[in-house]
Design a protein around this motif. Structure first.
Motif, short mmCIF file in Angstrom:
data_model
loop_
_atom_site.label_atom_id
_atom_site.label_comp_id
_atom_site.label_asym_id
_atom_site.label_seq_id
_atom_site.Cartn_x
_atom_site.Cartn_y
_atom_site.Cartn_z
N GLN A 85 -86.60 -21.04 96.49
CA GLN A 85 -86.54 -19.65 96.02
C GLN A 85 -86.54 -19.52 94.50
O GLN A 85 -86.40 -18.42 93.99
CB GLN A 85 -85.26 -18.99 96.58
N GLU A 86 -86.66 -20.60 93.77
CA GLU A 86 -86.64 -20.59 92.30
C GLU A 86 -85.43 -19.81 91.79
O GLU A 86 -85.54 -18.75 91.20
CB GLU A 86 -87.95 -20.04 91.76
N ARG A 87 -84.29 -20.37 92.05
CA ARG A 87 -82.99 -19.76 91.78
C ARG A 87 -82.85 -19.24 90.35
O ARG A 87 -82.23 -18.21 90.11
CB ARG A 87 -81.89 -20.79 92.08
N HIS A 88 -83.42 -19.91 89.38
CA HIS A 88 -83.22 -19.54 87.98
C HIS A 88 -83.92 -18.24 87.60
O HIS A 88 -83.68 -17.70 86.54
CB HIS A 88 -83.69 -20.68 87.08
N LEU A 89 -84.78 -17.71 88.47
CA LEU A 89 -85.54 -16.51 88.13
C LEU A 89 -84.96 -15.22 88.71
O LEU A 89 -85.39 -14.13 88.34
CB LEU A 89 -86.99 -16.66 88.63
N ILE A 90 -83.99 -15.34 89.61
CA ILE A 90 -83.47 -14.14 90.29
C ILE A 90 -81.95 -14.13 90.27
O ILE A 90 -81.30 -15.13 89.98
CB ILE A 90 -83.98 -14.07 91.75
N SER A 91 -81.39 -12.96 90.59
CA SER A 91 -79.93 -12.82 90.60
C SER A 91 -79.33 -13.52 91.81
O SER A 91 -80.03 -13.82 92.79
CB SER A 91 -79.55 -11.34 90.63
N ARG A 92 -78.04 -13.76 91.77
CA ARG A 92 -77.36 -14.46 92.85
C ARG A 92 -77.45 -13.70 94.17
O ARG A 92 -77.69 -14.28 95.22
CB ARG A 92 -75.91 -14.72 92.46
N ASP A 93 -77.23 -12.38 94.11
CA ASP A 93 -77.27 -11.57 95.34
C ASP A 93 -78.65 -11.62 96.00
O ASP A 93 -78.76 -11.80 97.21
CB ASP A 93 -76.91 -10.12 95.04
N LEU A 94 -79.69 -11.46 95.20
CA LEU A 94 -81.04 -11.50 95.73
C LEU A 94 -81.37 -12.88 96.29
O LEU A 94 -81.99 -13.01 97.34
CB LEU A 94 -82.05 -11.11 94.63
N TYR A 95 -80.90 -13.92 95.59
CA TYR A 95 -81.11 -15.29 96.06
C TYR A 95 -80.47 -15.50 97.43
O TYR A 95 -81.10 -16.05 98.34
CB TYR A 95 -80.53 -16.28 95.04
N ARG A 96 -79.23 -15.06 97.57
CA ARG A 96 -78.52 -15.23 98.85
C ARG A 96 -79.20 -14.46 99.98
O ARG A 96 -79.31 -14.95 101.10
CB ARG A 96 -77.07 -14.81 98.70
N LYS A 97 -79.68 -13.24 99.69
CA LYS A 97 -80.38 -12.45 100.71
C LYS A 97 -81.67 -13.14 101.13
O LYS A 97 -81.98 -13.25 102.32
CB LYS A 97 -80.69 -11.06 100.17
N ARG A 98 -82.43 -13.61 100.16
CA ARG A 98 -83.70 -14.29 100.47
C ARG A 98 -83.46 -15.58 101.24
O ARG A 98 -84.19 -15.93 102.16
CB ARG A 98 -84.49 -14.58 99.20
N ARG A 99 -82.42 -16.30 100.83
CA ARG A 99 -82.09 -17.56 101.49
C ARG A 99 -81.68 -17.31 102.94
O ARG A 99 -82.09 -18.03 103.85
CB ARG A 99 -80.96 -18.24 100.71
N SER A 100 -80.88 -16.29 103.18
CA SER A 100 -80.46 -15.93 104.54
C SER A 100 -81.66 -15.51 105.38
O SER A 100 -81.78 -15.89 106.55
CB SER A 100 -79.44 -14.80 104.50
N ALA A 101 -82.56 -14.73 104.78
CA ALA A 101 -83.76 -14.29 105.50
C ALA A 101 -84.64 -15.49 105.86
O ALA A 101 -85.17 -15.57 106.97
CB ALA A 101 -84.53 -13.28 104.66
N ALA A 102 -84.80 -16.41 104.93
CA ALA A 102 -85.61 -17.60 105.18
C ALA A 102 -84.99 -18.45 106.29
O ALA A 102 -85.70 -18.95 107.17
CB ALA A 102 -85.75 -18.43 103.91
N LEU A 103 -83.67 -18.59 106.28
CA LEU A 103 -82.98 -19.37 107.31
C LEU A 103 -83.10 -18.69 108.68
O LEU A 103 -83.34 -19.35 109.69
CB LEU A 103 -81.52 -19.57 106.93
N ALA A 104 -82.96 -17.35 108.70
CA ALA A 104 -83.09 -16.62 109.96
C ALA A 104 -84.51 -16.76 110.51
O ALA A 104 -84.71 -16.98 111.72
CB ALA A 104 -82.75 -15.16 109.75
N GLU A 105 -85.50 -16.67 109.64
CA GLU A 105 -86.89 -16.84 110.07
C GLU A 105 -87.12 -18.25 110.59
O GLU A 105 -87.80 -18.46 111.59
CB GLU A 105 -87.83 -16.54 108.90
N TRP A 106 -86.55 -19.24 109.89
CA TRP A 106 -86.70 -20.63 110.31
C TRP A 106 -86.09 -20.85 111.70
O TRP A 106 -86.67 -21.50 112.55
CB TRP A 106 -86.04 -21.54 109.27
N ARG A 107 -84.89 -20.29 111.90
CA ARG A 107 -84.24 -20.43 113.20
C ARG A 107 -85.03 -19.74 114.31
O ARG A 107 -85.09 -20.24 115.44
CB ARG A 107 -82.82 -19.87 113.14
N ALA A 108 -85.67 -18.61 114.00
CA ALA A 108 -86.49 -17.90 114.99
C ALA A 108 -87.72 -18.74 115.35
O ALA A 108 -88.08 -18.81 116.53
CB ALA A 108 -86.92 -16.55 114.44
N VAL A 109 -88.31 -19.38 114.36
CA VAL A 109 -89.48 -20.20 114.61
C VAL A 109 -89.12 -21.45 115.39
O VAL A 109 -89.82 -21.85 116.33
CB VAL A 109 -90.17 -20.57 113.28
#
Length: 111
Positions: A85-109
């Motif tokens: 997610q290139e952590r250094h470019l985004i805020s912590r909250d946005l990073y955590r949301k994107r990370r959770s979404a990616a993990l949820a998508e991964w688990r669905a797949v």
């Protein structure tokens, strides 16, 4: 590569390389051995651009067979791109949301 670079950019007064013997052989073949410049820290700029590739290369040394390495590399690229997610470019909250979404998508797949 060296021939093409010299043709495109012209002859230089010095060609900075590391201690790899193949550079000496290539320069001998094109007649530029007198221009080769080797030194402990002279090639740092070029070597630092290769760090991500070298890091991946070191991680893959443990593979005994090329087929296993190719399988891993094919899957690793897509998984890494999915979770990186290139952590250094985004805020912590946005990073955590994107990370959770990616993990949820991964688990669905995978599930």
């Amino acid at each position: 590569f060296i021939k093409k670079a010299m043709k495109r950019h012209g002859r230089t007064s010095a060609i900075v390389t590391d201690g790899l013997r193949s550079y000496g052989a290539a320069l001998r073949e094109i007649g530029a051995t007198d221009r080769q410049d080797q030194g402990r820290w002279k090639n740092n700029r070029a070597e630092n651009s290769h760090l991500p590739f070298r890091r991946r290369e070191r991680a893959m040394e443990r593979f005994r067979k090329m087929k296993t390495l190719q399988k891993f590399a094919a899957v690793h690229g897509t998984v890494h791109n999915h979770f990186n997610q290139e952590r250094h470019l985004i805020s912590r909250d946005l990073y955590r949301k994107r990370r959770s979404a990616a993990l949820a998508e991964w688990r669905a797949v995978m599930g």
